[in-house]
Design a protein around this motif. Structure first.
Motif, PDB file in Angstrom:
ATOM      1  N   GLN A 118       0.823  -1.196   0.000  1.00 23.59           N
ATOM      2  CA  GLN A 118       0.000   0.000   0.000  1.00 23.59           C
ATOM      3  C   GLN A 118       0.867   1.260   0.000  1.00 23.59           C
ATOM      4  O   GLN A 118       0.558   2.245  -0.689  1.00 23.59           O
ATOM      5  CB  GLN A 118      -0.931   0.007   1.215  1.00 23.59           C
ATOM      6  CG  GLN A 118      -1.914   1.179   1.254  1.00 23.59           C
ATOM      7  CD  GLN A 118      -2.862   1.174   0.069  1.00 23.59           C
ATOM      8  OE1 GLN A 118      -3.460   0.150  -0.256  1.00 23.59           O
ATOM      9  NE2 GLN A 118      -3.013   2.312  -0.574  1.00 23.59           N
ATOM     10  N   GLN A 119       1.947   1.229   0.742  1.00 20.77           N
ATOM     11  CA  GLN A 119       2.840   2.392   0.791  1.00 20.77           C
ATOM     12  C   GLN A 119       3.454   2.675  -0.583  1.00 20.77           C
ATOM     13  O   GLN A 119       3.578   3.835  -0.997  1.00 20.77           O
ATOM     14  CB  GLN A 119       3.946   2.171   1.819  1.00 20.77           C
ATOM     15  CG  GLN A 119       4.877   3.368   1.983  1.00 20.77           C
ATOM     16  CD  GLN A 119       5.911   3.159   3.071  1.00 20.77           C
ATOM     17  OE1 GLN A 119       5.956   2.116   3.699  1.00 20.77           O
ATOM     18  NE2 GLN A 119       6.726   4.160   3.300  1.00 20.77           N
ATOM     19  N   MET A 120       3.827   1.612  -1.285  1.00 18.19           N
ATOM     20  CA  MET A 120       4.388   1.786  -2.624  1.00 18.19           C
ATOM     21  C   MET A 120       3.374   2.410  -3.569  1.00 18.19           C
ATOM     22  O   MET A 120       3.702   3.297  -4.363  1.00 18.19           O
ATOM     23  CB  MET A 120       4.854   0.441  -3.170  1.00 18.19           C
ATOM     24  CG  MET A 120       5.403   0.500  -4.583  1.00 18.19           C
ATOM     25  SD  MET A 120       5.861  -1.145  -5.176  1.00 18.19           S
ATOM     26  CE  MET A 120       6.180  -0.783  -6.911  1.00 18.19           C
ATOM     27  N   VAL A 121       2.128   1.948  -3.497  1.00 19.63           N
ATOM     28  CA  VAL A 121       1.069   2.494  -4.349  1.00 19.63           C
ATOM     29  C   VAL A 121       0.927   3.996  -4.135  1.00 19.63           C
ATOM     30  O   VAL A 121       0.811   4.774  -5.089  1.00 19.63           O
ATOM     31  CB  VAL A 121      -0.273   1.778  -4.066  1.00 19.63           C
ATOM     32  CG1 VAL A 121      -1.443   2.541  -4.684  1.00 19.63           C
ATOM     33  CG2 VAL A 121      -0.233   0.354  -4.605  1.00 19.63           C
ATOM     34  N   GLN A 122       0.970   4.413  -2.878  1.00 24.81           N
ATOM     35  CA  GLN A 122       0.767   5.822  -2.559  1.00 24.81           C
ATOM     36  C   GLN A 122       2.017   6.664  -2.808  1.00 24.81           C
ATOM     37  O   GLN A 122       1.937   7.742  -3.413  1.00 24.81           O
ATOM     38  CB  GLN A 122       0.334   5.957  -1.100  1.00 24.81           C
ATOM     39  CG  GLN A 122      -1.050   5.365  -0.824  1.00 24.81           C
ATOM     40  CD  GLN A 122      -1.414   5.386   0.642  1.00 24.81           C
ATOM     41  OE1 GLN A 122      -0.545   5.420   1.509  1.00 24.81           O
ATOM     42  NE2 GLN A 122      -2.703   5.353   0.932  1.00 24.81           N
ATOM     43  N   ASP A 123       3.175   6.189  -2.359  1.00 22.02           N
ATOM     44  CA  ASP A 123       4.383   7.007  -2.399  1.00 22.02           C
ATOM     45  C   ASP A 123       5.114   6.971  -3.729  1.00 22.02           C
ATOM     46  O   ASP A 123       5.722   7.964  -4.134  1.00 22.02           O
ATOM     47  CB  ASP A 123       5.351   6.570  -1.296  1.00 22.02           C
ATOM     48  CG  ASP A 123       4.783   6.787   0.104  1.00 22.02           C
ATOM     49  OD1 ASP A 123       3.762   7.494   0.223  1.00 22.02           O
ATOM     50  OD2 ASP A 123       5.359   6.241   1.064  1.00 22.02           O
ATOM     51  N   GLU A 124       5.070   5.823  -4.419  1.00 22.53           N
ATOM     52  CA  GLU A 124       5.823   5.693  -5.660  1.00 22.53           C
ATOM     53  C   GLU A 124       4.937   5.798  -6.897  1.00 22.53           C
ATOM     54  O   GLU A 124       5.323   6.434  -7.885  1.00 22.53           O
ATOM     55  CB  GLU A 124       6.583   4.370  -5.671  1.00 22.53           C
ATOM     56  CG  GLU A 124       7.620   4.266  -4.550  1.00 22.53           C
ATOM     57  CD  GLU A 124       8.386   2.946  -4.591  1.00 22.53           C
ATOM     58  OE1 GLU A 124       8.521   2.379  -5.693  1.00 22.53           O
ATOM     59  OE2 GLU A 124       8.845   2.494  -3.527  1.00 22.53           O
ATOM     60  N   LEU A 125       3.768   5.169  -6.862  1.00 23.31           N
ATOM     61  CA  LEU A 125       2.874   5.206  -8.018  1.00 23.31           C
ATOM     62  C   LEU A 125       1.912   6.392  -7.979  1.00 23.31           C
ATOM     63  O   LEU A 125       1.228   6.676  -8.953  1.00 23.31           O
ATOM     64  CB  LEU A 125       2.078   3.899  -8.111  1.00 23.31           C
ATOM     65  CG  LEU A 125       2.916   2.619  -8.160  1.00 23.31           C
ATOM     66  CD1 LEU A 125       2.015   1.402  -8.320  1.00 23.31           C
ATOM     67  CD2 LEU A 125       3.939   2.673  -9.283  1.00 23.31           C
ATOM     68  N   LEU A 126       1.865   7.058  -6.823  1.00 25.37           N
ATOM     69  CA  LEU A 126       1.017   8.245  -6.627  1.00 25.37           C
ATOM     70  C   LEU A 126      -0.458   7.963  -6.908  1.00 25.37           C
ATOM     71  O   LEU A 126      -1.166   8.784  -7.491  1.00 25.37           O
ATOM     72  CB  LEU A 126       1.515   9.404  -7.500  1.00 25.37           C
ATOM     73  CG  LEU A 126       2.951   9.875  -7.234  1.00 25.37           C
ATOM     74  CD1 LEU A 126       3.288  11.045  -8.144  1.00 25.37           C
ATOM     75  CD2 LEU A 126       3.154  10.248  -5.767  1.00 25.37           C
ATOM     76  N   ILE A 127      -0.899   6.774  -6.466  1.00 24.93           N
ATOM     77  CA  ILE A 127      -2.314   6.412  -6.594  1.00 24.93           C
ATOM     78  C   ILE A 127      -2.950   6.505  -5.221  1.00 24.93           C
ATOM     79  O   ILE A 127      -2.581   5.788  -4.302  1.00 24.93           O
ATOM     80  CB  ILE A 127      -2.474   4.974  -7.152  1.00 24.93           C
ATOM     81  CG1 ILE A 127      -1.800   4.865  -8.529  1.00 24.93           C
ATOM     82  CG2 ILE A 127      -3.951   4.605  -7.251  1.00 24.93           C
ATOM     83  CD1 ILE A 127      -1.809   3.464  -9.094  1.00 24.93           C
TER      84      ILE A 127
END
Length: 238
Positions: free
Chosen positions: A126-135
């Motif tokens: 979930q952190q990757m989705v928000q911080d890296e993919l900006l979703i």
């Protein structure tokens, strides 16, 4: 599709594949050939494995403009694999083009390969989705949205983690294929996966198929490890 246990052939070359498959001379497998193996050995590895009588999931995760994916799928269909995939993030037109290519490329009298869409990799957090993919959405919402797009595009199912299976079952039904990687036995290391589950949990939640790699391929006795995972997946009680 029956409920197969798909074994990930994450090997670097044909020699390693043959050494592994020699443990299964009397067992018909459903195996996954991914980018590592396919890009090293080329299409010939598919016919080589087919000669041993195994079913194949060709896991190349196509993601490009619709026409490129269509033509690529047209070529892959000629290999007569059983299952292929795309990235759902490519959009509906791309997924529709993938099916068009598979239909056009499938030899006369043969069934076209089933086609599924990757929703989110099981290594994605979930952190990757928000911080890296900006979703700015929860993973389960993203997966459901992508799965609905795949269904509307005529695909046969998706790749997802076990954590999303129940929601997909509810919204898209039991015939929509749900292939779940990230499968580990209770005492196995998670390695580079984050959204994992045991075979027993995957079965109970409604996965159509599971993909298992290191829990089988990296064991001293791969055949015994395979039977152990298969028993757990099929919930065989002795």
């Amino acid at each position: 599709m029956e409920r197969p246990l798909i074994v990930a052939l994450d090997f670097k070359d044909r020699k390693e594949v043959d050494a592994f498959l020699n443990h299964f001379k009397d067992e018909k497998l459903f195996v996954k050939v991914g980018m590592e193996l396919f890009y090293q050995e080329g299409p010939s590895i598919i016919s080589h494995i087919k000669q041993h009588g195994h079913d194949i999931f060709l896991d190349l995760k196509l993601h490009d403009i619709p026409n490129t994916v269509k033509q690529a799928m047209r070529g892959l269909a000629k290999l007569e694999v059983d299952l292929v995939n795309v990235h759902a993030a490519g959009g509906k037109k791309m997924m529709e083009a993938a099916i068009e290519g598979l239909v056009a490329g499938t030899p006369a009298g043969k069934n076209r390969p089933a086609c599924i869409a990757v929703t989110q990799l099981t290594s994605t957090s979930q952190q990757m989705v928000q911080d890296e993919l900006l979703i700015n959405k929860e993973i389960n919402h993203i997966v459901l949205h992508y799965a609905k797009m795949a269904h509307e595009s005529g695909l046969d199912g998706v790749v997802c983690s076990t954590h999303e299976v129940e929601a997909l079952q509810e919204h898209l039904g039991s015939t929509f294929i749900k292939v779940t990687p990230g499968i580990r036995m209770k005492n196995d290391s998670a390695d580079d996966q984050t959204r994992i589950a045991t075979p027993e949990l995957a079965r109970r939640l409604g996965s159509t198929a599971i993909v298992v790699g290191r829990s089988i391929t990296k064991q001293k006795n791969p055949y015994e490890a395979y039977l152990h995972v298969k028993k757990a997946w099929e919930e065989i009680v002795e």
